[in-house]
Design a protein around this motif. Structure first.
Motif, PDB file in Angstrom:
ATOM      1  N   ALA A  69       0.829  -1.200   0.000  1.00 17.87           N
ATOM      2  CA  ALA A  69       0.000   0.000   0.000  1.00 17.87           C
ATOM      3  C   ALA A  69       0.866   1.254   0.000  1.00 17.87           C
ATOM      4  CB  ALA A  69      -0.946   0.009   1.199  1.00 17.87           C
ATOM      5  N   PRO A  72       3.575   1.778  -3.301  1.00 13.40           N
ATOM      6  CA  PRO A  72       2.946   2.336  -4.507  1.00 13.40           C
ATOM      7  C   PRO A  72       2.250   3.673  -4.263  1.00 13.40           C
ATOM      8  CG  PRO A  72       1.818   0.321  -3.807  1.00 13.40           C
ATOM      9  CD  PRO A  72       3.031   0.447  -2.966  1.00 13.40           C
ATOM     10  N   MET A  73       1.907   3.929  -2.990  1.00 10.12           N
ATOM     11  CA  MET A  73       1.272   5.216  -2.686  1.00 10.12           C
ATOM     12  C   MET A  73       2.200   6.376  -3.042  1.00 10.12           C
ATOM     13  SD  MET A  73      -0.628   5.985   0.895  1.00 10.12           S
ATOM     14  CE  MET A  73      -1.384   4.424   1.275  1.00 10.12           C
ATOM     15  N   ASN A  76       1.730   8.651  -5.962  1.00  9.22           N
ATOM     16  CA  ASN A  76       0.842   9.812  -5.994  1.00  9.22           C
ATOM     17  C   ASN A  76       1.602  11.108  -6.224  1.00  9.22           C
ATOM     18  OD1 ASN A  76      -1.796   8.778  -5.741  1.00  9.22           O
ATOM     19  ND2 ASN A  76      -1.397   8.282  -3.607  1.00  9.22           N
ATOM     20  N   PHE A  89       7.921   8.143 -12.944  1.00  7.73           N
ATOM     21  CA  PHE A  89       7.853   9.099 -11.837  1.00  7.73           C
ATOM     22  C   PHE A  89       9.119   9.935 -11.758  1.00  7.73           C
ATOM     23  CE2 PHE A  89       5.804   5.113 -10.808  1.00  7.73           C
ATOM     24  CZ  PHE A  89       4.492   5.536 -10.846  1.00  7.73           C
ATOM     25  N   GLY A 318      -8.657  12.014  -0.204  1.00  6.93           N
ATOM     26  CA  GLY A 318      -8.063  11.293   0.908  1.00  6.93           C
ATOM     27  C   GLY A 318      -7.886  12.179   2.119  1.00  6.93           C
TER      28      GLY A 318
ATOM     29  N   ASN B   2     -10.069   5.472  -3.898  1.00  2.91           N
ATOM     30  CA  ASN B   2      -8.873   5.561  -4.695  1.00  2.91           C
ATOM     31  C   ASN B   2      -9.298   5.656  -6.138  1.00  2.91           C
ATOM     32  OD1 ASN B   2      -6.737   5.106  -6.217  1.00  2.91           O
ATOM     33  ND2 ASN B   2      -6.225   3.119  -5.341  1.00  2.91           N
ATOM     34  N   THR B   4      -7.945   6.235  -8.987  1.00  8.10           N
ATOM     35  CA  THR B   4      -7.331   5.618 -10.157  1.00  8.10           C
ATOM     36  C   THR B   4      -7.687   4.149 -10.260  1.00  8.10           C
ATOM     37  OG1 THR B   4      -5.361   5.666  -8.828  1.00  8.10           O
ATOM     38  CG2 THR B   4      -5.449   7.129 -10.708  1.00  8.10           C
ATOM     39  N   THR B   5      -7.609   3.442  -9.139  1.00  7.31           N
ATOM     40  CA  THR B   5      -7.924   2.029  -9.281  1.00  7.31           C
ATOM     41  C   THR B   5      -9.428   1.825  -9.406  1.00  7.31           C
ATOM     42  OG1 THR B   5      -7.808   1.793  -6.929  1.00  7.31           O
ATOM     43  CG2 THR B   5      -5.890   1.087  -8.182  1.00  7.31           C
ATOM     44  N   THR B 150      -0.517  -0.080 -18.005  1.00  2.33           N
ATOM     45  CA  THR B 150       0.475  -0.591 -17.064  1.00  2.33           C
ATOM     46  C   THR B 150       1.652  -1.237 -17.794  1.00  2.33           C
ATOM     47  OG1 THR B 150      -0.824  -2.617 -16.864  1.00  2.33           O
ATOM     48  CG2 THR B 150      -1.150  -0.956 -15.186  1.00  2.33           C
TER      49      THR B 150
ATOM     50  N   PHE C 163      -6.219   6.683   1.249  1.00  3.58           N
ATOM     51  CA  PHE C 163      -5.265   7.038   0.210  1.00  3.58           C
ATOM     52  C   PHE C 163      -4.916   5.789  -0.573  1.00  3.58           C
ATOM     53  CE2 PHE C 163      -4.823  10.346   3.327  1.00  3.58           C
ATOM     54  CZ  PHE C 163      -4.784  11.484   2.554  1.00  3.58           C
ATOM     55  N   GLY C 164      -5.326   5.793  -1.796  1.00  7.65           N
ATOM     56  CA  GLY C 164      -5.036   4.627  -2.618  1.00  7.65           C
ATOM     57  C   GLY C 164      -3.742   4.827  -3.373  1.00  7.65           C
ATOM     58  N   ALA C 165      -3.278   3.726  -3.896  1.00 11.54           N
ATOM     59  CA  ALA C 165      -2.145   3.810  -4.791  1.00 11.54           C
ATOM     60  C   ALA C 165      -2.687   3.632  -6.191  1.00 11.54           C
ATOM     61  CB  ALA C 165      -1.142   2.720  -4.474  1.00 11.54           C
ATOM     62  N   GLY C 166      -2.075   4.273  -7.120  1.00 11.12           N
ATOM     63  CA  GLY C 166      -2.540   4.169  -8.500  1.00 11.12           C
ATOM     64  C   GLY C 166      -2.277   2.792  -9.067  1.00 11.12           C
ATOM     65  N   MET C 167      -2.956   2.555 -10.175  1.00  9.94           N
ATOM     66  CA  MET C 167      -2.838   1.271 -10.834  1.00  9.94           C
ATOM     67  C   MET C 167      -1.417   1.033 -11.352  1.00  9.94           C
ATOM     68  SD  MET C 167      -5.252   0.412 -14.029  1.00  9.94           S
ATOM     69  CE  MET C 167      -4.374   1.418 -15.200  1.00  9.94           C
ATOM     70  N   ILE C 168      -0.834   2.057 -11.934  1.00 13.43           N
ATOM     71  CA  ILE C 168       0.480   1.877 -12.557  1.00 13.43           C
ATOM     72  C   ILE C 168       1.579   1.663 -11.511  1.00 13.43           C
ATOM     73  CG2 ILE C 168       2.232   2.978 -14.017  1.00 13.43           C
ATOM     74  CD1 ILE C 168      -0.067   4.143 -15.656  1.00 13.43           C
ATOM     75  N   PRO C 169       1.644   2.494 -10.455  1.00  9.58           N
ATOM     76  CA  PRO C 169       2.685   2.226  -9.441  1.00  9.58           C
ATOM     77  C   PRO C 169       2.559   0.826  -8.833  1.00  9.58           C
ATOM     78  CG  PRO C 169       1.595   4.312  -8.987  1.00  9.58           C
ATOM     79  CD  PRO C 169       0.923   3.742 -10.183  1.00  9.58           C
ATOM     80  N   THR C 170       1.324   0.399  -8.598  1.00  9.13           N
ATOM     81  CA  THR C 170       1.153  -0.932  -8.021  1.00  9.13           C
ATOM     82  C   THR C 170       1.637  -2.000  -8.995  1.00  9.13           C
ATOM     83  OG1 THR C 170      -0.816  -0.023  -6.984  1.00  9.13           O
ATOM     84  CG2 THR C 170      -0.487  -2.383  -6.790  1.00  9.13           C
ATOM     85  N   TYR C 171       1.335  -1.795 -10.249  1.00  9.84           N
ATOM     86  CA  TYR C 171       1.790  -2.765 -11.258  1.00  9.84           C
ATOM     87  C   TYR C 171       3.316  -2.820 -11.289  1.00  9.84           C
ATOM     88  CZ  TYR C 171       2.761  -5.004 -15.696  1.00  9.84           C
ATOM     89  OH  TYR C 171       3.245  -5.847 -16.650  1.00  9.84           O
ATOM     90  N   LEU C 172       3.942  -1.642 -11.272  1.00 10.94           N
ATOM     91  CA  LEU C 172       5.405  -1.616 -11.336  1.00 10.94           C
ATOM     92  C   LEU C 172       5.990  -2.348 -10.136  1.00 10.94           C
ATOM     93  CD1 LEU C 172       5.996   2.018 -12.609  1.00 10.94           C
ATOM     94  CD2 LEU C 172       6.180  -0.124 -13.886  1.00 10.94           C
TER      95      LEU C 172
END
Lengths: 344, 552, 336
Positions: A69, A72-73, A76, A89, A318, B2, B4-5, B150, C163-172
Motif C-alpha cells: 500500500a 505504490p502510494m 501519488n 515518476f 483522501g 482511490n 485511479t484504481t 500498465t 489514500f489509494g495507490a494508483g494502478m500503474i505504481p502498483t503494477y510496477l
C-alpha cells in the motif's frame, strides 16, 4: 434458574462501576465498559517488554501494507507532475500545484461535491439504519429455522451486478415497467417513471442500495448479536424488563460499538458514493444530479489518461476523508464512545 | 476512495457512448468501451515533427491490390465489397511457412471466451502455417486499456507484438511511447519495400496512413470500414402493420416513429446518431472559410440536438431508452417493442444470427441515407483502421523481418487458404461442410477458436456472410448506394494526438446531448457550454489544429 | 475461566422490583409450560408476541424475502431460457417458457472453466487463511488500550483506507517483485484490509476485560490469551471477516487482468466475464469484419447464468458462517 453468571455481564465482575443495564436506563454503563485503569508512565523498555508480543502480532500486517500500500502510494507524486507512464515518476516534469488547480477551478467539481454530500447525507439517514433494523428484526424471530432461512436469502442481491440491479428496477419502476403498465391498463395514465426523474433520484438510489446491500450489511450485526448471551435476556426478563426494554438495554448496547465504528467509517467515506450505480444511471437523470466526485474524476481525468489530475483529485479526497474520520472520532468521544481511536 | 484504481474497475460498465466517429460498442449488457469518446486520444505537446503532417514520400507502403476472388458486389468509393458465394478453390498466397521456428509473445484484447492454450488445435494449425509460434496474452477487451497503460509503463513487460485499439491509446503515445518502445517499420515496409510482403501491400493506403506517427510508419493496421452506422427499422414488423416506410426527411422519420408508437410498442430507440448523420454533423472539425469550426459550434450540431429533442418529446422513444439503458436496446428492438434503432452495420448480421432460427421472417433493414431537409445527404467516412499492432523495438533485424513475414500470412485476404484457416479453423476439427458447402462449426470451435490473430493484423475487409440468405446482397447494395454520399472529414486518416489538458473539455457535450434530447436542458444551455468550451481550452485546441492544417 | 457459580447474585440488586425467582413459582412454571406449548422455541421467560406485532413482523419479513426472491426467480428463469425467449419478451423472463440448460452447458463445457475454478478455489483458500490470520493478529495487537505505539500503528492502517495507490505504481511494484504471472500477485497486494482489521479490533475490545485479566493473572501471555480466550469468544466475527475476505478473493478479477498474462492461470471470475463480453460488436466493425462463427450462444441467458454461478459458492459457504450466529453459541464455548 440457571446461572446468571457475572461473566456474561459486560462490566461485571471486576469493574466497580458496573450498573445493571436494566436499572440504568441512562446507559452510563456503556461508557464505563472499558474498565482499564489509566496507565502510569512506564519506561519504554518496560512497555516494550510488556507489549512486545502485541507488536510482533501487528508486524505482518504492517509489513504487507508497507510494501503493497505505502510503496505504490508514493506514486501519488504524479499529482504534482505532468506525468507520462513511459518517462515514469522520475522522468516526468514537476508542475507544482497545477493539477490541483485544475481540479478546483472546474465548476463541475463543486457540483459533484454537492451531489456527493447530498447523497451521502440521504443514505446515512435512509440506508445506514436499515441493516440494523433488519438485524434486530431477524434477531427477534424465535424459530431458528425461519431465522436462518431468511438470513440466507436476504444477502443474495449483494452478489448481483449493478447492471442487473438497475435492469431489474427498470423493469419494475421504468416507463415500460410493471407499475406503469398496470397503471396504463387501469386507465390511470402513464406518467409514472421513477427511473428518469431527477427529482426523485435520491430516493431511487437509496432504494437500490437498500435492496442490493442491506441484507449483506446485516451480517456484521448478526455477528455482534451473537455475543449477547441468552442469560442476559433471561435475567432482564426475570427482572421484569419487557421486550422493548430488553432490546434497548441489552441488544442495542451490544451493537453500539460496531454501529459507531461503521458510522465513523461511513462518514470518512462521505466523498465516495456508488460509482458504478451512478455511472449507469447518469444518462437517465442527467449529470446535474448524478455527477459525484468519483464520476467527475473518471470523466475528467481517468478515461483521458490524465493520471496527474486523477491523482490530485484522489489526494484531495483522501485528506478530506481522513479529516472527516478523525473529526467523527472526536465527536464519538464527546458522546462517550471509543470510536476508531480511543481517547488516551 | 482511490480514484485511479476505482476507475480501472469500471471497464465492465455499460458506459456506452458513441464517439465522434460514430463507433459503437454495443451488444452485451456488460459491454462497454468507456473511452471511445477519446477516439483520437490525448497526448502532450506536439513532438518535433508536427503531428498529422503528411508523411514524406516513401513512408507509406505502395498499394498493390490483389484479387483472389472477384467480388459479386464491388466496393464503391472504398465501401466493403460483397461476396455472395464462397469460392470453391482457395489460393495459397504464401507458399512456404515463413517462420524459422521462433516463439513470439503477443498481447491482444478479446471480446469473447478465452481459448485454452495447451493442446489447442487451432493455435497449432495456425502456428504450423506460420512456421513460428505465437503465444497469446489475451486480455478482456473492456479493460484492455488499463492493461496497456500498465504494461507500457514497464518496458521489460512489453511483449513482442502488441495490439493497440485506437480508443486505448495512452497519453503521449506518439511522442514518447511509440519511438521508445516500438519498432520503426518505415525501412521495412515504406514505399516499394512492402512488395516483399504482398498481403500487406494489399492493405489500402488510408489504413497505413493511420499507422504513421511522427512521420514514420510504426503500426500494422486492422482495416476499418468506411461506413460504420445505419438506422435500422424492423421491416418484417412494419410489413405486418401494412406500413411501407418512405423516409426522405427528418420530419418523415419523426412522423413514422410517432405512427408506430402505441399499445406497448414504441417507435424508436435513442436516435442521436441518426440525428447527427442526417444533419451531417462533422465528426470533429470543419473548415468554414479559413477558420476551423468545432462540431459543437456548428449549426448542424444544434439542429441535430433539436431534432432528437423533438423525437423524445413526441413520446416515440422507448422508456428504457429514455432511461439510457442502451445495453438492452438490441433486445428491445429485436423483440419488436421498439422498431427503429441506430446501430453499427455489424449489428445487422448479428441480429440475423440471433433471430433467424427462432423467427425465420426476421428482417431489419437500414433506411437509405437521407438529409434532414430532404437534400443530398453526407456520410462521413469512418476510421480507416480502428485497431493496430506494434512490434517491440529490436536490434535484431531478422526478428523484425520474421514477424513481418508472419504478419504477411495473417493479412491474407478472402479466397486464400490462410484466410480460411484463420477464419474457420481446421476442417473436420473445427468445422464440417454442410450440404450447401458452408462451414458448420463444431462444438470444439466454440472452445478453441476465438478471433485473436485478427487483432495483430488483418487483410482488407470483405462481406462474406453467405450463411444468411439475402444478406450479402442486401447489405452490399445498401452500402453501394450509401457510399455515393461518402465524404472525407477534415484531418481524415491522420494520427493527431491532442494535448492532454484539452482532452476532457469535450466531455460536457456527451452529457448535454443526453440532457437536451431528454428535455432536461435547452439549446440555451448548449450556447453556455460552447462558451465554456472555448474558454477552457477550445480556442487553444483550435490553434493547435490550425497549425497542423497550415503545415499540410 | 469463571463460569458464574449457580445462582450468582445480581450485582447491585438494590431496589429490585421483581422477585428474581418469579419464574420458579408455581404460577410461573405453569405459564412457562403454556408458552412452551405454544412455541417450542420460545424461551420460558419470553412473553408471547402481541398478535398485531406478529402480523406486522410477518408482513415485513415476508416483504423483504419476496423482494429478494422474485427478482432472483426471474434471473434464474432467464438463465434457463433460450435466447429466443428473452428476445420474445424483450428482457428478463418472468413466466417460464421454453427452458434449456444451454447457457450453463455452454459455460461449463469450455475446458478452461474447470481449471479456473480450481485456481479461484486455491487463491481464495490460501488468501482467506492468510488474510484472516494476519488481520486477527493485527487486530488483537492493536486492541489493548494504551499499548505501546498502538495509536501511530492504527493510523498506519487508517490511512490506507483513504489514500489509494494508483494502478500503474502498483503494477510496477508487483512486476519488480517478480510476481507477474504468479498467484501471489492476486493475494498479496490486497491481503490486508484495514476495514476488516478495525472490525475485528472493535469486537476484541468489546470482550469482557475481566476474563482477559483473569487469564493474564493466571500467567497466560498474549499469544495464549489470543488463542485460548479471545478467539473462542470471537468465532462469529472471525467467521464474518473470513467471509468478507473470501468473497473478496473469489470475486476479484481486476488484479488478474493486470498481473496474469498466462490465460491458463486466470481465476474463474475473469473467465466468466469473458462469456458476458462475448458477442460484443467491436467499434467500427461493420458487416465485413472477420468474426469467427463459433455458434456460441450469447445474450441474456448466458449473462444471467454467469450471475447465478457467481452466487453458488456463497450459497455453499454461508451456512458454515451462519452457524456462528446462533444465539448463545459463544457462551457455550466459553463455558464448555
Amino acid at each position: 434458574m440457571t446461572s446468571i453468571g457475572q461473566i456474561v455481564r459486560r462490566g461485571g465482575a471486576g469493574a466497580a462501576a458496573a450498573p445493571d443495564p436494566v436499572r440504568d436506563p441512562a446507559g452510563t454503563s456503556a461508557r464505563s465498559r472499558r474498565g482499564s485503569p489509566p496507565v502510569r508512565r512506564l519506561s519504554l523498555r518496560t512497555r516494550l517488554r510488556r507489549d512486545g508480543a502485541l507488536l510482533v502480532m501487528v508486524l505482518p500486517a504492517v509489513l504487507l501494507l508497507g510494501v503493497f500500500a505505502y510503496v505504490p502510494m508514493l506514486g501519488n507524486v504524479i499529482a504534482w507532475q505532468s506525468y507520462s507512464p513511459y518517462t515514469g515518476f522520475l522522468g516526468s516534469p514537476f508542475v507544482g500545484w497545477a493539477n490541483f488547480e485544475r481540479v478546483f477551478s472546474n465548476p463541475l467539481f463543486i457540483d459533484a461535491v454537492q451531489n456527493t454530500l447530498l447523497i451521502t447525507a440521504f443514505q446515512l439517514v435512509f440506508f445506514f439504519p436499515v441493516p440494523i433494523v433488519l438485524a434486530l428484526l431477524l434477531h427477534s424471530v424465535i424459530t431458528p429455522q425461519i431465522r436462518t432461512t431468511i438470513q440466507s436469502i436476504v444477502y443474495l442481491p449483494h452478489f448481483f451486478s449493478w447492471v442487473l440491479v438497475v435492469t431489474i428496477f427498470q423493469q419494475i419502476f421504468g416507463g415500460a415497467g410493471l407499475i406503469n403498465q398496470t397503471l396504463r391498463d387501469a386507465g390511470l395514465g402513464s406518467g409514472f417513471d421513477l427511473m428518469t426523474n431527477p427529482d426523485t433520484f435520491l430516493v431511487l438510489l437509496t432504494m437500490q442500495s437498500v435492496w442490493k446491500d442491506a441484507g449483506w450489511g446485516i451480517i456484521i450485526f448478526l455477528a455482534a448479536l451473537s455475543t449477547v448471551s441468552p442469560e442476559q435476556y433471561e435475567a432482564a426478563a426475570v427482572d421484569g424488563a419487557n421486550r422493548w426494554r430488553r432490546m434497548w438495554h441489552i441488544t442495542l448496547p451490544a451493537l453500539r460499538p460496531v454501529i459507531v465504528l461503521l458510522l465513523i467509517l461511513r462518514l470518512g467515506d462521505a466523498l465516495t458514493v456508488g460509482f458504478e450505480q451512478l455511472i449507469l444511471q447518469r444518462g437517465a437523470v442527467g449529470a446535474d444530479v448524478a455527477e459525484v466526485i468519483d464520476t467527475f474524476v473518471y470523466y475528467q481525468g481517468v478515461i483521458y489518461g490524465d493520471w496527474g489530475f486523477a491523482a490530485a483529485a484522489g489526494l484531495v479526497k483522501g485528506v478530506v476523508s481522513l479529516a472527516l474520520v478523525l473529526g467523527a472520532n472526536k465527536l464519538a468521544h464527546v458522546f462517550g464512545e471509543s470510536g476508531v481511536y480511543q481517547k488516551s | 476512495m482511490n480514484t485511479t484504481t476505482t476507475a480501472g474497475r469500471v471497464g465492465d460498465l455499460p458506459v456506452r457512448r458513441r464517439s465522434f466517429l460514430g463507433m459503437v460498442a454495443a451488444g452485451a449488457a456488460v459491454a462497454g468501451v468507456p473511452s471511445l469518446l477519446t477516439a483520437c486520444s490525448s497526448g502532450d505537446a506536439p513532438p518535433a515533427v508536427a503531428p498529422g503532417a503528411a508523411p514524406a514520400a516513401g513512408v507509406l507502403p505502395t498499394y498493390v491490390p490483389v484479387d483472389y476472388v472477384e467480388p459479386d458486389f464491388p466496393g464503391v468509393n472504398g465501401s466493403t465489397p460483397g461476396f455472395a458465394t464462397l469460392p470453391t478453390e482457395l489460393v495459397q498466397s504464401v507458399p512456404e511457412p515463413p517462420g524459422s521456428g521462433s516463439t513470439f509473445t503477443a498481447m491482444t484484447p478479446l471480446w469473447g471466451t478465452i481459448p485454452p492454450r495447451d493442446g489447442n488445435q487451432y493455435y497449432e494449425a495456425v502456428n504450423e502455417m506460420l512456421g513460428a509460434s505465437i503465444e497469446f496474452q489475451i486480455t478482456d477487451g473492456n479493460t484492455y486499456g488499463d492493461k496497456l497503460a500498465t504494461v507500457l509503463a514497464s518496458a521489460k513487460d512489453v511483449p513482442d507484438w502488441v495490439c493497440i485499439p485506437t480508443w486505448n491509446i495512452p497519453p503521449r503515445f506518439g511522442s514518447e511511447i511509440v519511438p521508445n518502445l516500438f519498432q520503426d517499420l518505415t525501412d521495412h515496409l515504406g514505399g516499394d519495400r512492402v512488395k516483399d510482403y504482398p498481403n500487406l501491400a494489399n492493405i489500402p493506403t488510408d489504413a497505413w496512413k493511420f499507422c504513421v506517427f511522427n512521420g514514420r510508419l510504426y503500426g500494422l493496421p486492422f482495416p476499418g470500414e468506411i461506413i460504420t452506422d445505419a438506422t435500422f427499422y424492423r421491416q418484417d414488423v412494419l410489413e405486418e402493420l401494412g406500413i411501407a416506410p418512405d423516409v426522405r426527411t427528418g420530419q418523415d422519420l419523426l412522423d413514422l416513429a410517432a405512427e408506430l408508437t402505441g399499445g406497448g410498442r414504441w417507435g424508436a430507440e435513442d436516435l442521436w446518431v441518426t440525428a447527427a448523420a442526417m444533419h451531417a454533423v462533422p465528426p470533429k472539425w470543419r473548415l468554414e472559410g479559413d477558420r476551423l469550426v468545432h462540431r459543437v459550434e456548428t449549426e448542424e450540431y444544434r439542429a441535430a440536438l433539436a431534432w432528437n429533442a423533438e423525437l423524445f418529446a413526441s413520446g416515440s422513444v422507448h422508456p428504457d431508452a429514455v432511461a439510457d439503458n442502451s445495453g438492452e436496446a438490441k433486445t428491445r428492438f429485436q423483440s419488436g417493442s421498439s422498431l427503429i434503432m441506430s446501430d453499427g452495420l455489424g449489428a445487422w448480421h448479428e441480429a440475423l444470427r440471433d433471430n433467424l432460427a427462432s423467427n425465420p421472417g426476421y428482417w431489419q433493414q437500414p433506411f437509405d441515407p437521407f438529409a434532414a431537409d430532404g437534400g443530398t445527404p453526407v456520410l462521413w467516412k469512418g476510421n480507416p483502421a480502428n485497431i493496430f499492432s506494434f512490434l517491440k523495438k529490436s536490434d535484431d533485424a531478422a526478428r523484425i523481418t520474421e514477424l513481418l513475414a508472419l504478419a504477411n500470412v495473417l493479412a491474407a485476404p478472402f479466397g486464400t487458404t490462410e484466410f480460411d484457416l484463420v477464419q474457420n479453423g481446421v476442417e473436420g476439427v473445427h468445422y464440417t461442410r454442410g450440404d450447401d458447402g458452408l462451414p458448420v462449426p463444431t462444438a470444439l470451435a466454440a472452445t478453441e477458436l476465438q478471433p485473436t490473430y485478427i487483432f495483430l493484423v488483418d487483410g482488407p475487409i470483405a462481406n462474406t456472410r453467405v450463411q444468411y440468405p439475402g444478406f450479402v446482397e442486401a447489405s452490399s447494395t445498401w452500402q453501394q448506394k450509401a457510399a455515393e454520399y461518402i465524404a472525407d472529414p477534415l484531418f481524415y486518416a491522420q494520427q493527431i494526438v491532442e494535448p492532454s489538458q484539452y482532452a476532457s473539455i469535450g466531455q460536457p457535450f456527451a452529457d448535454l446531448e443526453k440532457d437536451i434530447s431528454r428535455g432536461r436542458k435547452s439549446l440555451a444551455d448548449l450556447d453556455a457550454a460552447v462558451e465554456t468550451w472555448r474558454a477552457s481550452g477550445g480556442e487553444e485546441l483550435r490553434t493547435f489544429y490550425q497549425e497542423i492544417l497550415d503545415a499540410q | 475461566m469463571s463460569t458464574g457459580s449457580g445462582h450468582a447474585p445480581q450485582i447491585d440488586a438494590g431496589g429490585a422490583l421483581v422477585p428474581r425467582d418469579l419464574a420458579q413459582t408455581a404460577d410461573g412454571r405453569a405459564a412457562a409450560a403454556r408458552r412452551r406449548r405454544r412455541s417450542r422455541h420460545r424461551a420460558p421467560w419470553e412473553e408471547p408476541a402481541s398478535p398485531l406485532g406478529a402480523v406486522v413482523k410477518f408482513l415485513v419479513l415476508a416483504g423483504v424475502v419476496l423482494a429478494v426472491l422474485i427478482p432472483l426467480w426471474t434471473v434464474v428463469l432467464t438463465s434457463l431460457s433460450t435466447q429466443a425467449e428473452t428476445i420474445r419478451v424483450g428482457g428478463l423472463v418472468t413466466v417460464p417458457g421454453e427452458l434449456t440448460f444451454n447457457a450453463y452447458r455452454q459455460i461449463l463445457s469450455g475446458g478452461i472453466v474447470l481449471r479456473a475454478t480450481l485456481v479461484s478455489t486455491g487463491i481464495t483458500a490460501v488468501g482467506t487463511v492468510l488474510s484472516t490470520v494476519v488481520s486477527v493478529l493485527a487486530a488483537y495487537g492493536l486492541s489493548r488500550p494504551s499499548s505501546l505505539w498502538h495509536r501511530p500503528l492504527l493510523f498506519v492502517f487508517l490511512v490506507t483506507m483513504f489514500f489509494g495507490a494508483g494502478m500503474i505504481p502498483t503494477y510496477l511494484l508487483v512486476s519488480n517483485l517478480g510476481l507477474i504471472d504468479t498467484y501471489w500477485a492476486l493475494i498479496l497486494p490486497g491481503a490486508v484490509s484495514a476495514f476488516n482489521v478495525l472490525i475485528l479490533r472493535n469486537f476484541f475490545m468489546g470482550l469482557e476485560p475481566a476474563v482477559l485479566d483473569a487469564a493474564r493473572i493466571d500467567g497466560a501471555g498474549d499469544w495464549r490469551i489470543l488463542a485460548r480466550v479471545v478467539l473462542p469468544m470471537s468465532r462469529a466475527v472471525v467467521a464474518v471477516v473470513a467471509l468478507f475476505y473470501g468473497v473478496g478473493y473469489w470475486n476479484a478479477f481486476f488484479n488478474a487482468i493486470l498481473y496474469i498474462n498466462d490465460n491458463a492461470k486466470w481465476p474463474l471470475q475473469l473467465v466468466l466475464r469473458s462469456y458476458v463480453l462475448q458477442g460484443v460488436t467491436l467499434p467500427g466493425s461493420g458487416v465485413g469484419q472477420v468474426d469467427v462463427a463459433t455458434g456460441a450462444v450469447t445474450g441474456l441467458p448466458v449473462k444471467m447464468a454467469v450471475m447465478v454461478l457467481a452466487i453458488v459458492p456463497i450459497l455453499v459457504v454461508y451456512p458454515f458462517v451462519q452457524r456462528h450466529f446462533t444465539k448463545g453459541v459463544i457462551f457455550g464455548a466459553i463455558k464448555g
